[in-house]
Design an enzyme around this catalytic site. Structure first.
Site, short mmCIF file in Angstrom:
data_model
loop_
_atom_site.label_atom_id
_atom_site.label_comp_id
_atom_site.label_asym_id
_atom_site.label_seq_id
_atom_site.Cartn_x
_atom_site.Cartn_y
_atom_site.Cartn_z
N ASP A 1 0.82 -1.21 0.00
CA ASP A 1 0.00 0.00 0.00
C ASP A 1 0.86 1.27 0.00
OD1 ASP A 1 -2.53 1.43 0.26
OD2 ASP A 1 -1.93 1.88 2.31
N HIS B 1 4.79 4.87 -2.60
CA HIS B 1 5.05 6.23 -2.11
C HIS B 1 6.48 6.38 -1.55
CE1 HIS B 1 0.91 6.74 -2.82
NE2 HIS B 1 0.44 6.39 -1.64
C1 BG6 Z 1 -2.80 6.04 -0.05
C2 BG6 Z 1 -2.87 4.78 0.78
O1 BG6 Z 1 -2.15 5.79 -1.25
O2 BG6 Z 1 -2.10 7.02 0.66
C3 BG6 Z 1 -3.50 5.07 2.11
O3 BG6 Z 1 -3.61 3.79 0.08
C4 BG6 Z 1 -2.82 6.21 2.82
O4 BG6 Z 1 -3.48 3.90 2.93
C5 BG6 Z 1 -2.70 7.40 1.88
O5 BG6 Z 1 -3.57 6.55 3.96
C6 BG6 Z 1 -1.85 8.50 2.50
O6 BG6 Z 1 -1.87 9.62 1.66
P1 BG6 Z 1 -2.03 11.09 2.25
O7 BG6 Z 1 -1.79 11.98 1.09
O8 BG6 Z 1 -3.42 11.18 2.79
O9 BG6 Z 1 -0.99 11.19 3.30
#
Ligand code: BG6
Length: 493
Positions: A239, A244
């Site tokens: 995930d 990321h």
């Molecule tokens: C998403 C994940 O890609 O990114 C989530 O699937 C996560 O689990 C989210 O909570 C976090 O992104 P941001 O921008 O809200 O910090």
């Protein structure tokens, strides 16, 4: 950002999964803010596609409801009315060919409209059905024009990512495909490129001669919200880390691209991923740690354990925390550990890149009251605030040779500026046809290869997963990744 080619502005934007989390929390607010900034062309219409048996009126009241607390200025403004007027609702099932016929019949003919965007704000397991069905009614054409946007994770390992990519390429040209990783739209991440490559001060120090190690932390205090059916299959590695955090790593570590354009950036990022030392099977334990949250307290509120969340298998061993160590075996980074960690239900939401520098070669002040100088840090905060800090020691004014830690803080925003959400940047790029901040397939493929040994190892070790209390910084075991005793996770800016 600037694209090389002339953008063909789309006249229709279709959101599949319009009533889902992603759409309500990210896409609709971002589109609204683009409206408010007058960045949507007058002729753009938006179709919300979802299963609920609604008409346009129900959809519009739903929008009022979900956007009420999420947009600047509220929903009683002329801008909001203009925004609402762009929308129409298409009831449909993602697996049902007739729904796509109905969708196609609502779209203007190709001669009247240069392109349509199809945004797949749906579960990855539904991507294939949508791609097939779009093709079946000819909505993958005009080739090179109609765009399809896919959220991560792109596949669930190297093989499935390949299969998905092949399917896409059967029906769409590469320039029609936008593989999104929304972290690349975050201001700090883009700023990192500027910070590194627009300042002569930084780049000479940005290597193994001066940097001791790099930490990348994305800690979230939220749990899995109501996404158990996706998350319980995915886990934190798929995930967050494979996409990321790995993207953050590449932006920290990449060489300057030949030009600031999509392919040149992708080339440099892929070079980093290819240089990451593969983790040997027997070394997985030393390089990666997983854990799952047990019950605990966050902000004074008791929260349940992961296994008690609705929709999660009672004996699930899905990880909600992962920490891993990587080495990049190239001239710039050989020997510098990159420590990555991410978790749900951690003490608080903090995302940052922390760069620790080496100690000065000479401990000049050892014989004085000042025993040793701590190393310098550069801290790039991604969330909740966006800032860059440099930590340096200075002498305290006074008669003694005492030091004091000083943080030079550069907040990116001036007081009269509003932070942008990553999706605002990225949706505008989709509309304008700029793919610099989207992923090329080889980036995704190499990122899967990097984590593949960990995935394989964990897939067979299925009896047990350690836990950490919700509201903590994760399992203490995460400290064993460090190469030396003077390294430790940095939780505070
Ligand atoms: C998403 C994940 O890609 O990114 C989530 O699937 C996560 O689990 C989210 O909570 C976090 O992104 P941001 O921008 O809200 O910090």
């Amino acid at each position: 950002m600037n694209a090389r080619h002339e953008p063909q502005l789309p006249c229709t934007f279709v959101i599949f999964g319009a009533t889902g989390n992603l759409s309500s929390n990210k896409l609709l607010p971002a589109l609204y803010h683009l409206e408010a900034a007058a960045r949507l062309s007058e002729s753009l219409s938006i179709i919300a596609f979802s299963r609920r048996p609604w008409g346009d009126d129900e959809w519009r009241s739903h929008m009022r409801e979900v956007l009420a607390g999420k947009i600047k200025d509220g929903t009683d403004t002329p801008v909001f009315s203009r925004f609402l007027a762009r929308f129409s609702y298409q009831q449909g099932d993602l697996n049902d060919a007739a729904s796509y016929q109905a969708l196609a019949s609502r779209l203007p003919p190709p001669e009247a409209c240069s392109s349509t965007v199809f945004y797949l704000a749906i579960k990855p397991s539904e991507f294939a059905a949508v791609i097939h069905n779009l093709e079946a009614v000819g909505l993958n054409r005009p080739r090179g024009q109609n765009r399809v946007v896919l959220e991560k994770p792109f596949g669930e390992d190297v093989e499935s990512a390949h299969t998905l990519n092949q399917l896409l390429h059967q029906h769409f040209d590469e320039e029609q495909i936008f593989r999104i990783d929304h972290f690349l739209g975050k201001e700090t991440v883009q700023n990192l490129l500027v910070f590194r490559f627009a300042n002569t001060l930084i780049e000479p120090l940005w290597n193994r001669n001066f940097i001791d190690h790099v930490q990348i932390t994305v800690a979230e205090s939220i749990g899995i919200e109501n996404r158990a059916d996706y998350y319980d299959r995915a886990g934190a590695l798929r995930d967050m880390l494979q996409n990321h955090l790995m993207q953050l790593l590449t932006v920290v570590a990449m060489e300057p691209p030949a030009a600031f354009e999509a392919d040149a950036l992708h080339d440099e990022k892929v070079k980093v991923l290819r240089s990451i030392r593969p983790i040997a099977k027997r070394a997985v334990h030393a390089h990666a740690i997983r854990a799952q949250y047990a019950r605990g307290t966050i902000d004074g509120r008791a929260v349940p354990a992961y296994q008690q969340e609705e929709g999660v298998e009672p004996n699930s061993i899905t990880e909600t925390f992962v920490a891993a160590k990587f080495y990049i075996d190239n001239w710039r980074w050989r020997g510098v550990p990159f420590y990555l960690r991410t978790g749900k239900r951690m003490e608080r939401q903090t995302s940052m890149i922390a760069i620790r520098f080496r100690l000065p070669p000479q401990q000049l002040f050892r014989e004085t009251p000042l025993e040793s100088i701590d190393p310098n840090w550069i801290l790039l905060s991604i969330q909740p605030d966006e800032s860059m800090r440099m930590e340096i020691y200075v002498k305290q004014p006074g008669l003694d040779m005492d030091t004091r830690l000083m943080q030079m803080l550069a907040s990116y925003l001036k007081t009269d500026e509003q932070p942008l959400d990553a999706y605002e940047t990225l949706l505008l790029d989709v509309i304008e046809g700029d793919r610099s901040l989207f992923l090329r397939f080889d980036e995704i493929e190499w990122a899967w290869r990097v984590v593949d040994p960990i995935l394989k190892h964990w897939a067979v070790e299925r009896e047990y997963i350690p836990t950490y209390p919700a509201g903590s910084w994760g399992p203490a075991d995460a400290n064993r990744l460090f190469d030396s005793d003077d390294q430790a996770w940095r939780n505070e800016l």
